[in-house]
Design an enzyme around this catalytic site. Structure first.
Site, short mmCIF file in Angstrom:
data_model
loop_
_atom_site.label_atom_id
_atom_site.label_comp_id
_atom_site.label_asym_id
_atom_site.label_seq_id
_atom_site.Cartn_x
_atom_site.Cartn_y
_atom_site.Cartn_z
CG ASN A 331 -2.18 0.84 0.98
OD1 ASN A 331 -2.38 1.40 -0.11
ND2 ASN A 331 -3.02 0.94 2.00
CG HIS A 367 -7.60 1.19 7.65
ND1 HIS A 367 -6.43 1.87 7.81
CD2 HIS A 367 -7.42 0.41 6.55
CE1 HIS A 367 -5.57 1.52 6.87
NE2 HIS A 367 -6.14 0.65 6.09
#
Length: 480
Positions: A331, A367
């Site tokens: 990521n 998140h």
């Protein structure tokens, strides 16, 4: 018509319908990129922005139906921040607070105890993009009274005040509404990323993101390579994933297994399940490369580089025995965004550890609001700091350096990789199980071995350093 067809297709593939829609939408990026290359590359900026906006909106509607209004609303409000507040601290803070609060409120009202593919998934990607637009227009947060916006504000600073990184992303002019829409809905990054700057997107539209400026990029082969690599990882996950379901953790059968089996299961489960993210990022990276957005200049040898949108360093990811190596290879663009816009702009705190903790806290709530995210990133903080201390100990100790450089290293590498992936999977348990009752049950079944291992290591390492690292003499200190 589409709904019954998708139901039959998902039933045939044995996958949830939202997952099938998502994969199809990612794959559709390739024909869209080909259309752009063949018919629109030399068209006006207005036509290209409109194409990117409408295709992205269509993909959003295909996946999330009427919920697309959430992204549209946030884009409109972000544009109003740009126009009404401009390059101001107030504008940056207003943007940051609104976009994050909208995302967190969405998490609060839509969260379940399972991982669902719903509109909040692309919206968390969009949130960083929209915050970044203002932050690209603000550099040096600590030099402008501790504010938080980035590229648009950065464009208003004197060049001498900007770092090389800020110069490459800062916006010199306020973008139009259509430019913001095209950037936000670009089919190569709207659904699952990667993150890229508005300035790079505008360079794409201006035909600058090419190994042959002004002409269609020669990126077909590099794009095909990433596409094929992404399919390989998707195939591995499709075949192996059913053998390592999250739900197995919560069964009596798992608890009945011996301790070593439970630990090995965590290792293999983490390895296999991360491939679903790896595959999606590699496939979307191929879309970005095919369109030209992946162009990253030329190497010292004069070869074109296509890694501007790379979200994975696959070789490093598969071979590194270090936790920091995995983090740095996974990521990538999101980590770079957070490092650029959060960590570095917290320099005014005067404490690197405080900046690191604040950054990881931001990542956790970005998140979602589940306790598992907070536990995951708190474990990352502990693991990374213990590993750095251990690496410094090996480097400074002649005896440990000799062992590391000896013929025993291949054996040490295998042991290190086992420990690496065992404890890489350990913090992913709460990340994937979300809620307190689930991850606590799993951690109890393995006797909190990860916590015990790293807390013990943290306490012991200073004493090992005293025992294994020679003390510096006065003459050595003078040389330093």
């Amino acid at each position: 018509m589409a709904a019954p067809l998708m139901e039959k297709l998902s039933e045939y593939l044995g996958s949830p319908e939202p997952a099938v829609r998502l994969i199809l939408s990612i794959l559709i990026g390739y024909p869209l990129a080909l259309v752009y290359r063949r018919f629109l590359f030399h068209q006006s900026a207005f036509v290209i922005h409109l194409f990117h906006t409408l295709t992205g909106l269509s993909l959003a509607v295909f996946n999330f139906g009427s919920q697309v209004y959430h992204s549209a609303l946030c884009i409109v409000i972000q544009f109003l921040f740009l126009r009404l507040m401009g390059r101001t601290v107030t504008g940056v803070l207003s943007s940051f607070i609104f976009q994050m609060m909208y995302l967190l409120t969405a998490y609060y009202y839509t969260a379940t105890e399972e991982y669902d593919i719903k509109w909040t998934m692309p919206h968390c990607v969009l949130t960083l993009k929209l915050i970044g637009v203002l932050l690209w227009l603000l550099p040096l947060l600590h030099q402008v009274h501790k504010c938080l916006s980035f590229d648009y504000y950065d464009g208003g600073k004197e060049p001498s005040q900007l770092s090389a990184e800020q110069k490459s992303s800062a916006l010199l002019a306020t973008p139009s509404f259509l430019e913001v829409c095209g950037f936000s809905y670009f089919y190569g990054g709207f659904l699952v990323g990667p993150q890229f700057t508005l300035r790079n997107y505008l360079r794409l539209v201006n035909r600058e993101m090419s190994d042959s400026p002004g002409h269609v990029p020669n990126s077909g082969i590099p794009a095909l390579k990433r596409f094929c690599l992404g399919l390989v990882f998707l195939l591995i996950f499709t075949i192996c994933g059913p053998y390592y379901p999250d739900s197995y953790y919560l069964t009596d059968e798992f608890e009945a297994q011996p301790f070593w089996y439970r630990c090995v299961y965590i290792l293999l489960w983490a390895k296999v399940n991360l491939y679903k993210y790896v595959s999606c990022w590699l496939i979307t990276e191929g879309v970005c490369i095919l369109s030209g957005l992946g162009y990253n200049g030329r190497s010292e040898k004069g070869e074109a580089q296509w890694d501007s949108c790379a979200n994975m360093r696959v070789w490093l990811y598969e071979t590194t025995p270090f936790f920091t190596g995995t983090i740095n290879s996974f990521n990538i663009n999101t980590n770079a965004w957070v490092a650029r816009h959060i960590f570095k702009r917290l320099k005014f705190l005067g404490n690197k550890m405080a900046s690191q903790i604040s950054t990881l806290f931001f990542l956790a709530i970005w998140h979602g609001l589940h306790s598992g995210y907070l536990l995951c990133f708190s474990m990352e903080f502990i693991i990374v700091n213990v590993e750095r201390q251990a690496q410094a100990l090996v480097k400074d100790s002649p005896m440990l350096t000799a062992v590391a450089d000896s013929p025993l290293y291949p054996l040490l590498y295998v042991v290190q990789q086992f420990i690496h992936w065992l404890f890489m999977g350990y913090p992913l348990v709460p990340f994937c199980l979300f809620t307190y009752d689930k991850w606590l049950k799993v951690y109890s079944s393995v006797y909190f071995c990860g916590h015990i291992f790293f807390v013990t290591a943290y306490l012991i390492l200073p004493y090992l350093r005293k025992a294994l690292v020679p003390r510096k003499t006065k003459s050595d200190n003078k040389k330093d």
